[in-house]
Scaffold this motif. Structure first.
Motif, PDB file in Angstrom:
ATOM      1  N   GLY A  48     -30.991  83.993  13.773  1.00 44.76           N
ATOM      2  CA  GLY A  48     -29.922  83.517  12.756  1.00 44.76           C
ATOM      3  C   GLY A  48     -28.949  82.612  12.879  1.00 44.76           C
ATOM      4  O   GLY A  48     -28.207  82.304  12.181  1.00 44.76           O
ATOM      5  N   LYS A  49     -29.489  81.779  13.984  1.00 41.98           N
ATOM      6  CA  LYS A  49     -28.450  80.702  14.210  1.00 41.98           C
ATOM      7  C   LYS A  49     -29.290  79.261  13.801  1.00 41.98           C
ATOM      8  O   LYS A  49     -29.081  78.331  14.615  1.00 41.98           O
ATOM      9  CB  LYS A  49     -28.244  80.630  15.738  1.00 41.98           C
ATOM     10  N   ARG A  50     -30.105  79.346  12.965  1.00 46.77           N
ATOM     11  CA  ARG A  50     -30.904  78.097  12.540  1.00 46.77           C
ATOM     12  C   ARG A  50     -29.857  76.880  11.822  1.00 46.77           C
ATOM     13  O   ARG A  50     -28.773  77.330  11.323  1.00 46.77           O
ATOM     14  CB  ARG A  50     -32.068  78.507  11.458  1.00 46.77           C
ATOM     15  N   ALA A  51     -30.410  75.828  12.282  1.00 49.72           N
ATOM     16  CA  ALA A  51     -29.487  74.685  11.727  1.00 49.72           C
ATOM     17  C   ALA A  51     -29.513  74.585  10.355  1.00 49.72           C
ATOM     18  O   ALA A  51     -30.326  74.961   9.499  1.00 49.72           O
ATOM     19  CB  ALA A  51     -30.180  73.391  12.396  1.00 49.72           C
ATOM     20  N   THR A  52     -28.437  74.021   9.587  1.00 51.39           N
ATOM     21  CA  THR A  52     -28.214  74.003   8.313  1.00 51.39           C
ATOM     22  C   THR A  52     -28.946  72.862   7.771  1.00 51.39           C
ATOM     23  O   THR A  52     -28.882  72.390   6.345  1.00 51.39           O
ATOM     24  CB  THR A  52     -26.689  73.906   7.875  1.00 51.39           C
ATOM     25  N   TRP A  53     -29.428  72.026   8.765  1.00 53.72           N
ATOM     26  CA  TRP A  53     -30.373  70.746   8.463  1.00 53.72           C
ATOM     27  C   TRP A  53     -31.329  70.512   9.093  1.00 53.72           C
ATOM     28  O   TRP A  53     -31.416  70.770  10.089  1.00 53.72           O
ATOM     29  CB  TRP A  53     -29.351  69.430   8.080  1.00 53.72           C
ATOM     30  N   VAL A 181     -30.529  62.695   2.202  1.00 53.20           N
ATOM     31  CA  VAL A 181     -30.897  61.240   2.613  1.00 53.20           C
ATOM     32  C   VAL A 181     -32.140  61.457   3.447  1.00 53.20           C
ATOM     33  O   VAL A 181     -32.380  62.640   3.887  1.00 53.20           O
ATOM     34  CB  VAL A 181     -29.832  60.658   3.363  1.00 53.20           C
ATOM     35  N   VAL A 182     -32.840  60.590   3.923  1.00 56.76           N
ATOM     36  CA  VAL A 182     -33.999  60.749   4.809  1.00 56.76           C
ATOM     37  C   VAL A 182     -33.692  60.651   6.249  1.00 56.76           C
ATOM     38  O   VAL A 182     -34.551  60.904   7.003  1.00 56.76           O
ATOM     39  CB  VAL A 182     -34.973  59.554   4.629  1.00 56.76           C
ATOM     40  N   ASP A 183     -32.179  60.016   6.500  1.00 59.54           N
ATOM     41  CA  ASP A 183     -31.832  60.356   7.962  1.00 59.54           C
ATOM     42  C   ASP A 183     -30.525  61.039   8.130  1.00 59.54           C
ATOM     43  O   ASP A 183     -29.548  60.438   8.186  1.00 59.54           O
ATOM     44  CB  ASP A 183     -31.605  58.694   8.460  1.00 59.54           C
ATOM     45  N   PRO A 184     -30.626  62.368   8.036  1.00 53.74           N
ATOM     46  CA  PRO A 184     -29.451  63.155   7.990  1.00 53.74           C
ATOM     47  C   PRO A 184     -28.648  63.117   9.541  1.00 53.74           C
ATOM     48  O   PRO A 184     -27.321  63.102   9.406  1.00 53.74           O
ATOM     49  CB  PRO A 184     -29.849  64.607   7.805  1.00 53.74           C
ATOM     50  N   ALA A 185     -29.334  62.762  10.164  1.00 50.71           N
ATOM     51  CA  ALA A 185     -28.507  62.623  11.719  1.00 50.71           C
ATOM     52  C   ALA A 185     -27.626  61.329  11.735  1.00 50.71           C
ATOM     53  O   ALA A 185     -26.544  61.702  12.173  1.00 50.71           O
ATOM     54  CB  ALA A 185     -29.822  62.487  12.980  1.00 50.71           C
ATOM     55  N   THR A 186     -27.973  60.306  11.410  1.00 53.59           N
ATOM     56  CA  THR A 186     -27.149  59.047  11.003  1.00 53.59           C
ATOM     57  C   THR A 186     -26.196  59.293  10.037  1.00 53.59           C
ATOM     58  O   THR A 186     -25.143  58.930  10.455  1.00 53.59           O
ATOM     59  CB  THR A 186     -28.117  57.959  10.685  1.00 53.59           C
ATOM     60  N   LEU A 187     -26.235  60.043   9.141  1.00 55.50           N
ATOM     61  CA  LEU A 187     -25.192  60.371   8.169  1.00 55.50           C
ATOM     62  C   LEU A 187     -24.256  61.059   8.752  1.00 55.50           C
ATOM     63  O   LEU A 187     -23.021  60.765   8.767  1.00 55.50           O
ATOM     64  CB  LEU A 187     -25.964  61.267   6.842  1.00 55.50           C
ATOM     65  N   LEU A 188     -24.516  62.323   9.498  1.00 52.61           N
ATOM     66  CA  LEU A 188     -23.634  63.186  10.278  1.00 52.61           C
ATOM     67  C   LEU A 188     -22.887  62.461  11.313  1.00 52.61           C
ATOM     68  O   LEU A 188     -21.717  62.795  11.716  1.00 52.61           O
ATOM     69  CB  LEU A 188     -24.193  64.532  10.808  1.00 52.61           C
ATOM     70  N   GLN A 210     -22.117  70.172  13.310  1.00 53.59           N
ATOM     71  CA  GLN A 210     -23.273  70.300  12.370  1.00 53.59           C
ATOM     72  C   GLN A 210     -24.146  69.174  12.778  1.00 53.59           C
ATOM     73  O   GLN A 210     -25.529  69.666  12.788  1.00 53.59           O
ATOM     74  CB  GLN A 210     -22.802  69.851  10.968  1.00 53.59           C
ATOM     75  N   LEU A 211     -23.803  68.180  13.415  1.00 51.87           N
ATOM     76  CA  LEU A 211     -24.853  67.349  14.072  1.00 51.87           C
ATOM     77  C   LEU A 211     -25.384  68.158  15.421  1.00 51.87           C
ATOM     78  O   LEU A 211     -26.646  67.733  15.431  1.00 51.87           O
ATOM     79  CB  LEU A 211     -23.991  65.875  14.382  1.00 51.87           C
ATOM     80  N   MET A 212     -24.695  68.515  16.199  1.00 53.35           N
ATOM     81  CA  MET A 212     -25.287  69.186  17.154  1.00 53.35           C
ATOM     82  C   MET A 212     -25.998  70.272  17.075  1.00 53.35           C
ATOM     83  O   MET A 212     -26.616  70.963  17.959  1.00 53.35           O
ATOM     84  CB  MET A 212     -24.146  69.464  18.247  1.00 53.35           C
ATOM     85  N   GLU A 213     -26.396  70.929  15.710  1.00 57.44           N
ATOM     86  CA  GLU A 213     -27.077  71.817  15.500  1.00 57.44           C
ATOM     87  C   GLU A 213     -28.414  71.609  15.978  1.00 57.44           C
ATOM     88  O   GLU A 213     -29.166  72.664  16.111  1.00 57.44           O
ATOM     89  CB  GLU A 213     -26.826  72.325  14.202  1.00 57.44           C
TER      90      GLU A 213
END
Length: 369
Positions: A48-53, A181-188, A210-213
């Protein structure tokens, strides 16, 4: 409890149609079910703790690029450029392509078929930003596909943040979501960097969370810096000296970048107001300490007693005897030296104190002998 279980599995003298072994298996099954049910109540549901992205695969991004090219209605030459930059990947290659590389390839592809995008990408590949930033209208042109605008905003915003242009970067990154975007980690990550630089805890900490998910798949440098930013910003208190120091550092950054506008002047006024408030609170504390010290019967004055005034303290005037030495003759000075010492001691005192001082030293001499 062990005895109760033993009694329950002990063969019964009554004939109930079930053998002892059958009853034992049923009991063990019931106990196992109870243990599993209790464990299910205490162990959290990890599913139930899946990442939102999620980090998109290279094949997914390739499909998005080809769909964008079709939407742009490119000519044959433009379509060929896109297909050259995005060949059909093998499964192993698709897994090894990093998100940052995908973003770079997307920006290169858009620049290859659009002159405005080419100027933006060329600027982002320069070492130093220009004094006057050009306006890139393609970033706000609603007639362009969202795939193009969103990824170019991320590409541009990342470059702005890397060059300390925090406000300009946040203007580009604000409003973008990981699925855009194609690079959500860079965005966050760069959204967190901008909010951290501006001391905005309410936006920085959620972005970091959110990034550390997906901390296991994002670049290690992102995860490391994210933890440092969180540890640095969480204990920061409003109107503290630490906050004032950071605000002053941010003002210096803006001035170094020739950003001396209304926002900087407002920041300067805020810093002065916070310092005035801190000074006022310190003065109040000092006054309270002084007032409390002078009210204890006059025995802890805040200033020394003036000359030729009787002190306000009361008491018998007795003092404890001090051991001044065991050698005989202590205090017995030669007559010449005694007279010289008395003259120095009583030099600035009224004449009638001389007799008191002489009597004091005579008493010392007699006690010492």
């Amino acid at each position: 409890m062990r005895h109760a279980i033993q009694r329950s599995i002990k063969p019964s003298r009554r004939h109930d149609g079930l053998s002892w072994a059958t009853r034992s298996l049923l009991l063990i099954g019931c106990l196992s079910f109870t243990v599993i049910a209790a464990a299910a109540e205490t162990v959290p549901d990890e599913f139930g703790k899946r990442a939102t992205w999620q980090v998109p695969a290279a094949t997914t991004v390739r499909d998005q690029v080809l769909a964008w090219a079709k939407q742009r209605s490119l000519d044959e030459a433009g379509t060929l450029k896109v297909e050259t930059l995005w060949p059909e990947p093998a499964d192993k290659e698709a897994q090894e392509v990093a998100s940052a590389e995908l973003l770079e390839r997307v920006a290169t592809t858009i620049a290859a078929v659009d002159e405005d995008a080419a100027r933006l990408v060329e600027q982002c590949r320069s070492i130093k930003p220009p004094l006057v930033m050009p306006e890139h209208e393609l970033l706000v042109d609603d007639t362009r596909p969202e795939f193009e605008r969103h990824n170019l905003r991320l590409y541009y915003g990342r470059w702005l943040a890397q060059n300390r242009l925090i406000d300009e970067s946040l203007k580009q990154l604000d409003g973008l979501k990981p699925e855009n975007v194609v690079d959500p980690a860079t965005l966050l990550f760069y959204q967190s960097v901008c909010h951290h630089r501006l001391l905005d805890k309410d936006k920085c900490l959620p972005a970091l969370a959110q990034l550390m998910e997906n901390d296991s798949v994002i670049p290690r440098r992102y995860a490391t810096v994210a933890k440092l930013m969180e540890a640095d910003l969480k204990p920061l208190k409003t109107d503290s000296l630490d906050e004032v120091s950071r605000l002053m550092d941010d003002i210096q950054r803006r001035l170094d970048l020739a950003r001396a506008g209304k926002k900087v002047r407002k920041q300067e006024d805020d810093v002065i107001a916070k310092l005035d408030k801190m000074i006022e609170e310190l003065e109040k504390q000092q006054q309270q300490q002084q007032g409390g010290g002078g009210s204890a019967g006059g025995m802890n004055p805040s200033s020394p007693m003036q000359d030729s005034q009787a002190g306000g303290g009361t008491g018998p005037g007795d003092v404890d005897q001090k051991r001044t030495g065991s050698k005989s003759g202590w205090g017995n000075l030669p007559q010449k030296d005694r007279q010289e010492a008395l003259q120095r001691i009583s030099k600035d005192l009224p004449a009638h104190y001389r007799e008191v001082i002489e009597e004091y030293f005579r008493k010392l001499a007699n006690d010492g002998s």
